[in-house]
Design an enzyme around this catalytic site. Structure first.
Site, PDB file in Angstrom:
ATOM      1  N   PRO A 161       4.673  12.246  -1.748  1.00 35.34           N
ATOM      2  CA  PRO A 161       3.803  11.121  -1.375  1.00 35.34           C
ATOM      3  C   PRO A 161       2.699  11.522  -0.404  1.00 35.34           C
ATOM      4  O   PRO A 161       1.630  10.904  -0.399  1.00 35.34           O
ATOM      5  CB  PRO A 161       4.764  10.111  -0.731  1.00 35.34           C
ATOM      6  CG  PRO A 161       6.079  10.766  -0.628  1.00 35.34           C
ATOM      7  CD  PRO A 161       6.088  11.996  -1.465  1.00 35.34           C
ATOM      8  N   GLN A 181      -4.631  13.087  -2.574  1.00 38.97           N
ATOM      9  CA  GLN A 181      -5.330  13.179  -3.857  1.00 38.97           C
ATOM     10  C   GLN A 181      -5.958  11.849  -4.243  1.00 38.97           C
ATOM     11  O   GLN A 181      -7.107  11.791  -4.677  1.00 38.97           O
ATOM     12  CB  GLN A 181      -4.339  13.590  -4.951  1.00 38.97           C
ATOM     13  CG  GLN A 181      -3.863  15.001  -4.845  1.00 38.97           C
ATOM     14  CD  GLN A 181      -4.603  15.862  -5.845  1.00 38.97           C
ATOM     15  OE1 GLN A 181      -5.811  16.017  -5.775  1.00 38.97           O
ATOM     16  NE2 GLN A 181      -3.886  16.413  -6.788  1.00 38.97           N
ATOM     17  N   GLY A 219      -0.238  13.731 -14.091  1.00 37.88           N
ATOM     18  CA  GLY A 219      -1.135  14.303 -13.088  1.00 37.88           C
ATOM     19  C   GLY A 219      -1.919  13.238 -12.350  1.00 37.88           C
ATOM     20  O   GLY A 219      -2.155  12.146 -12.862  1.00 37.88           O
ATOM     21  N   GLU A 246      -7.270  13.343 -10.846  1.00 39.04           N
ATOM     22  CA  GLU A 246      -8.542  12.744 -11.218  1.00 39.04           C
ATOM     23  C   GLU A 246      -8.575  11.230 -11.213  1.00 39.04           C
ATOM     24  O   GLU A 246      -9.637  10.624 -11.040  1.00 39.04           O
ATOM     25  CB  GLU A 246      -8.963  13.307 -12.583  1.00 39.04           C
ATOM     26  CG  GLU A 246      -9.413  14.731 -12.354  1.00 39.04           C
ATOM     27  CD  GLU A 246      -9.396  15.658 -13.545  1.00 39.04           C
ATOM     28  OE1 GLU A 246     -10.470  15.861 -14.095  1.00 39.04           O
ATOM     29  OE2 GLU A 246      -8.344  16.197 -13.881  1.00 39.04           O
TER      30      GLU A 246
END
Lengths: 346, 724
Positions: B617, B623, B687, B690
């Site tokens: 986390p 990210q 993932g 992005e």
């Protein structure tokens, strides 16, 4: 980078003699602009005379009540100075809106005045630029004009002066002390910077070897009711799209005296004398403020991509004047959220 | 596929294992790597100053005779490269001809004893050009637009489903708008840098500059006569090697790429660029001495990839209740003349909403511009910006709350493939976000309020990103003795946390605490790993490690001998064929717009994401909020200004190419649904590199509309576009 000699001057006269004696010599203050230029190939001094350690690091009150600021006082120190904070809020705000904390810690008072335009073509040696290489042409005209001048530009250069501090000082009637090879002189700040005309390579009227030793802010009634508003693309570390410094002496709702200076609009910090004329003696009202802004902007000549600066200056100037005449002149306009003095007002 | 590894470390906020080394300055980045016996040499490139033409003459004498200069390489003496894969990768054909295809292309390089001498000498190289007409401006009405064979990485350029025109003609509500996004630049903090060392056994001159093809080279005698070491700043060490080794006529055993720490990539380090080739060309010219090359910030604007500008026409049709009948998304974008890169801008629109009639199209203009490439969420970042802003416009047309509009058009199956979703929980993200953000229901514009001289508004947008897995990764597990394990995989940590998250995955897979596991990454001497791109890193490397650990236990049991070793590879995932694998999210923004100046400040952002199981986390939050921050920058700041007279990006530094500064970021929060995606992989995670950027720009732009009534259809929304 081209090899160069370096010396550190012990006294102002030594620095002046060293630079005056070599045509390719340059003064080095905080280095936040000159060093960039040396890396980029925009400047290539063969001698760098470091003046940052000269004994000019003072902020003094003179017997006339003026404030004398030494040339090497760092921008962050000046912004934090109690007399500046109390008497010259426009200057404090202008300083704190400039660059970043790290740069303000390095940048000096004189260096800030003498910083050069951030016109991207000036900073790129692969594009023609009359300011960098006289006679090669102006790449900004017909190119990227978004940040360029709307007032006082010429067919040779449409760059703007980047300083915030100088705009506030201009509105505070500052003068500049200069030491040169032939002695001292004092210039009003509005006589220091030039408009480009046909010699844009000359930013100022200073001659080679002349060193700014201090800046003096006189005691004026309008200084306390002054502020600076910078309009920018992001909240920190961005040059002004436009900026407004204004100072008012109000007497029962009537403007007794006024100073207005604009940034981001011209080759020099721009003293808005036409606006001042409208304000002086007029009742402080929204109508007066609009009239003042319009008077100044009749001379505006946008270059395509910077036409937005006309309404932006108008709106900002009116908002600044409105704020200065409001109940709480220390809050320049409602909802104000920039750097400021609220937390410590004295 | 089911969840296998027992979760103990996974899901906990383990601090970065390399964090201490980084904050104490001992973690070495590419340019800092010592190499070679003697002091290194320094390379400084010379860039073309015209956008199209041919170098007629290069005057290098002044540079060659400058003190400290070792050599100046030009197409005359740089030496040939092997196997340029036909004309496919003209970007890497460095110093192979005098042709200039864009401004800012390498035309020469100086190698010197100091970086200062190299830079000064580079400034002394003078080029004369035969200039050719150039075109750098992307125009929707240009006659030479073409349809690429595929868009990145391998999608069809155009799709049609149903009768789009008929649905558009007969719709109750229609939105027909065109959005513009500008050229954008990745700008990782660490510059694009390389240190190359070319060593030839049996003496430096033993192996002259090769000119022949690989077939002429001895390849089966087992004697490596060359050793090329490249310290690179890359998202994939093995990718760099597999791309560059053939260019230099090397077998892969002859080349090693090392890249343990990378200061950001955002896609621009996903594949090798011209500077990597240039560094090796320099090293080959001075065998035995390491050559260091770091692009300046200005140089990266033409040499490290960028996001294409886009023109996007969106047409959405809905019935009176807001149910969508059609969506058409037509994209025009640019590529270079030396290498094609076709951003998959409209692909997200193919799967996002339940409109039965759908059309997407991509058209390219090959211009005299630098080579575009991956930039965080290529395709989705600009494409979903346009779609989600158009959705807000449709909500206005239908007088519907924009969340309600999305709820009414949430497809039960993937509209593109017809497959079931592995987990589409967009509706939950929207609902949870609305609750947490204090969303007030109503059509766009209804949340507007004025506070002093500021207009306040809120915006929402959906977010999505595919779950990619890249085949080909391998790993090695070794028992070092005393219950400590080493796990080797040539993966990359570009600041995302790979060092840490792979340690957590390995620890759980081996049923050991994280302290008992050392992971080694970032080196081609380690087992092959795929690139950290397309948010596929963790989803590819993690299952590889899990599979390898299982094989290890099967072979060696719970009490393995010291030195016991097992290798393994990424297993097939049959579920990938059965399910549509995508992540989703809901992005919210609150903005304040100054009525006088048009300045926009984002006071709050919230992202709620559904991305499968979150490995860590702490690094995940970084990210997500990093992506959201980049999305804010895309909405309000980022704009590479191309001067069409000269062909160069005018604002090629970080003082004038703006990204959000700290002061622009007030309150950015990310949260995620607690979940496991049983179909994604053995870890149940997708993932997250992005998805944070996707949708964030639309949320900001929609909030500006809510506040001001001004539709931002051309990014970035700078004050000049809002001042009135």
């Amino acid at each position: 980078m081209i090899p160069f000699d370096y010396q550190r001057a012990a006294a102002p006269a030594d620095a002046v003699a060293a630079v005056a004696g070599r045509p390719g010599a340059a003064f080095l203050g905080g280095g936040t602009n000159l060093v960039d230029h040396m890396k980029l190939g925009v400047a290539g001094p063969d001698l760098v005379v470091d003046v940052s350690e000269l004994p000019l690091n003072h902020v003094l009150e003179t017997d006339t009540g003026a404030l004398r600021i030494g040339a090497t006082v760092r921008n962050s120190d000046l912004a934090a100075h109690p007399l500046v904070r109390r008497r010259y809020p426009a200057l404090c705000r202008a300083l704190l809106s400039g660059a970043s904390g790290q740069l303000r810690n390095a940048a000096t008072t004189a260096g800030n005045l003498l910083q050069r335009t951030r016109c991207p073509y000036f900073q790129d040696t692969s594009t023609p630029c009359n300011k960098r290489e006289p006679g090669t042409g102006c790449s900004a005209i017909g190119g990227h004009t978004r940040e360029q001048a709307i007032l006082g530009a010429s067919a040779h250069c449409i760059a703007v002066h980047p300083s915030d501090m100088a705009v506030a000082m201009l509105a505070l009637d500052a003068s500049v002390g200069v030491l040169g090879p032939y002695g001292e002189r004092t210039l009003p700040l509005d006589a220091l910077h030039r408009l480009p005309g046909d010699a844009p390579e000359q930013d100022t009227v200073l001659r080679h070897g002349e060193l700014i030793t201090d800046v003096e802010l006189p005691a004026r009634r309008f200084a306390a009711r002054s502020t600076y508003r910078k309009v920018r693309d992001r909240a920190s570390y961005a040059f002004a799209l436009v900026s407004v410094a204004a100072a008012l002496d109000l007497d029962d709702g009537v403007v007794r005296d006024a100073r207005v200076a604009l940034g981001g609009v011209a080759h020099a910090p721009w003293r808005a004398t036409r606006a001042e004329e409208v304000l002086r003696g007029a009742v402080a009202s929204e109508g007066t403020f609009r009239q003042a802004a319009d008077a100044e902007l009749t001379a505006a000549r946008p270059y395509g991509g910077n036409a937005y600066k006309v309404p932006m200056v108008r709106n900002t100037l009116v908002a600044v004047l409105r704020g200065l005449t409001a109940e709480r002149p220390d809050r320049p306009y409602p909802g104000w959220h920039g750097p400021g003095l609220e937390e410590e007002s004295g | 596929m089911t969840t296998g590894a027992r979760s103990r470390a996974v899901g906990t906020p383990v601090a970065r294992v390399e964090g201490h080394a980084k904050v104490t300055g001992t973690a070495r980045y590419a340019y800092e790597q010592p190499a070679g016996a003697g002091p290194p040499l320094y390379a400084h490139p010379v860039l073309s100053t015209v956008p199209h033409g041919r170098v007629r003459a290069l005057e290098t004498m002044a540079a060659r005779t400058l003190d400290g200069v070792v050599t100046v390489l030009t197409p005359d003496n740089a030496g040939q490269l092997d196997d340029l894969r036909g004309a496919q990768d003209g970007e890497l054909a460095v110093l192979q001809s005098n042709e200039v295809a864009f401004r800012g292309q390498f035309i020469a390089v100086v190698v010197a004893e100091s970086p200062e001498a190299a830079q000064q000498a580079a400034g002394l190289v003078e080029a004369d050009y035969d200039e050719l007409p150039h075109h750098t401006e992307l125009r929707g009405d240009s006659g030479d637009l073409y349809t690429p064979e595929r868009v990145n990485p391998a999608f069809a350029p155009d799709t049609v489903e149903g009768d789009v025109d008929g649905a558009l003609d007969s719709a109750e509500h229609m939105v027909d708008v065109t959005y513009l996004t500008p050229m954008e630049h990745n700008n990782p903090m660490e510059p694009h840098a390389a240190v190359a060392l070319w060593e030839a056994e049996g003496g430096p001159a033993d192996r002259p500059i090769p000119a022949g093809s690989d077939a002429e080279r001895p390849s089966s005698d087992g004697v490596a006569t060359v050793r090329l070491t490249l310290y690179a700043s890359t998202q994939g060490a093995h990718t760099v090697r597999s791309t560059l080794a053939p260019l230099f006529g090397l077998r892969k055993e002859e080349m090693r790429v090392v890249s343990p720490h990378v200061g950001g990539g955002f896609g621009s380090k996903g594949m090798p660029h011209a500077h990597d080739v240039l560094a090796v060309l320099c090293a080959r010219a001075v065998p035995g001495r390491a050559v260091k090359l770091a692009l300046t910030r200005q140089q990266t604007f033409s040499l490290a990839g960028h996001r294409t500008p886009t023109l996007q026409r969106l047409r959405l049709a809905a019935d009176s209740t807001g149910r969508m009948a059609a969506v058409a998304h037509e994209v025009t974008e640019h590529t270079s003349t030396v290498k094609e890169f076709a951003e998959q801008t409209a692909c997200g629109t193919r799967m996002m909403y339940a409109a039965p009639n759908r059309r997407t199209a991509h058209r390219l203009a090959a211009l005299n511009v630098p080579v575009p490439s991956w930039m965080r969420a290529p395709g989705e970042a600009p494409g979903i910006f346009a779609l989600e802003t158009a959705m807000d416009e449709l909500a206005s047309a239908c007088e519907l709350d924009p969340i309600e509009l999305r709820l009414r058009n949430d497809p039960p199956l993937d509209p593109e493939s017809g497959k079931p979703w592995s987990g589409r929980r967009l509706v939950e993200c929207l609902r949870q976000g609305a609750r947490r953000f204090g969303w007030q229901e109503g059509p766009p514009g209804s949340r507007r309020r004025r506070e002093g001289d500021q207009l306040v508004g809120m915006g929402v947008a959906a977010s999505t990103y595919p779950c990619y897995t890249s085949p080909g990764s391998r790993a090695l597990v070794r028992h070092d003795g005393t219950e400590h394990y080493t796990v080797r995989i040539g993966a990359a940590d570009i600041g995302t946390g790979t060092w840490t998250t792979l340690t957590q995955i390995a620890a759980d897979a081996l049923d050991r605490p994280v302290e008992a596991v050392t992971v080694e990454i970032g080196d081609t001497d380690l087992p092959h790993a795929t690139v950290a791109g397309g948010s596929s890193g963790m989803a590819s490397w993690g299952p590889t490690i899990v599979a390898t650990a299982r094989r290890f236990r099967t072979e060696h049991g719970q009490q393995p001998a010291a030195g016991a070793v097992m290798t393994g590879e990424l297993p097939d995932n049959p579920d990938a064929e059965q399910f549509a694998l995508h992540s989703f999210g809901a992005q919210f923004a609150e903005v304040r717009v100054d009525v006088d100046t048009g300045e926009v400040r984002v006071t709050r952002m919230l992202g709620v994401f559904s991305a499968g199981r979150i490995i860590n986390p702490r690094t995940a939050r970084s990210q997500f909020i990093g992506g959201m921050t980049m999305g804010l920058s895309m909405a309000l700041h980022e704009h590479g200004v191309l001067d069409h007279r000269t062909g160069h990006v005018v604002n090629h530094d970080l003082a004038s190419y703006h990204i959000a500064a700290h002061a622009d970021i007030a309150d950015v929060e990310a949260e995620w649904l607690e979940e496991t995606d049983p179909h994604a992989n053995t870890m149940g995670s997708r993932g997250i590199g992005e998805i944070g950027i996707v949708g964030a720009p639309a949320a900001v732009v929609n909030a500006v509309y809510d506040a001001t009534g001004i539709r931002g259809r051309s990014l970035p929304l700078t004050p000049d576009k809002l001042v009135r």
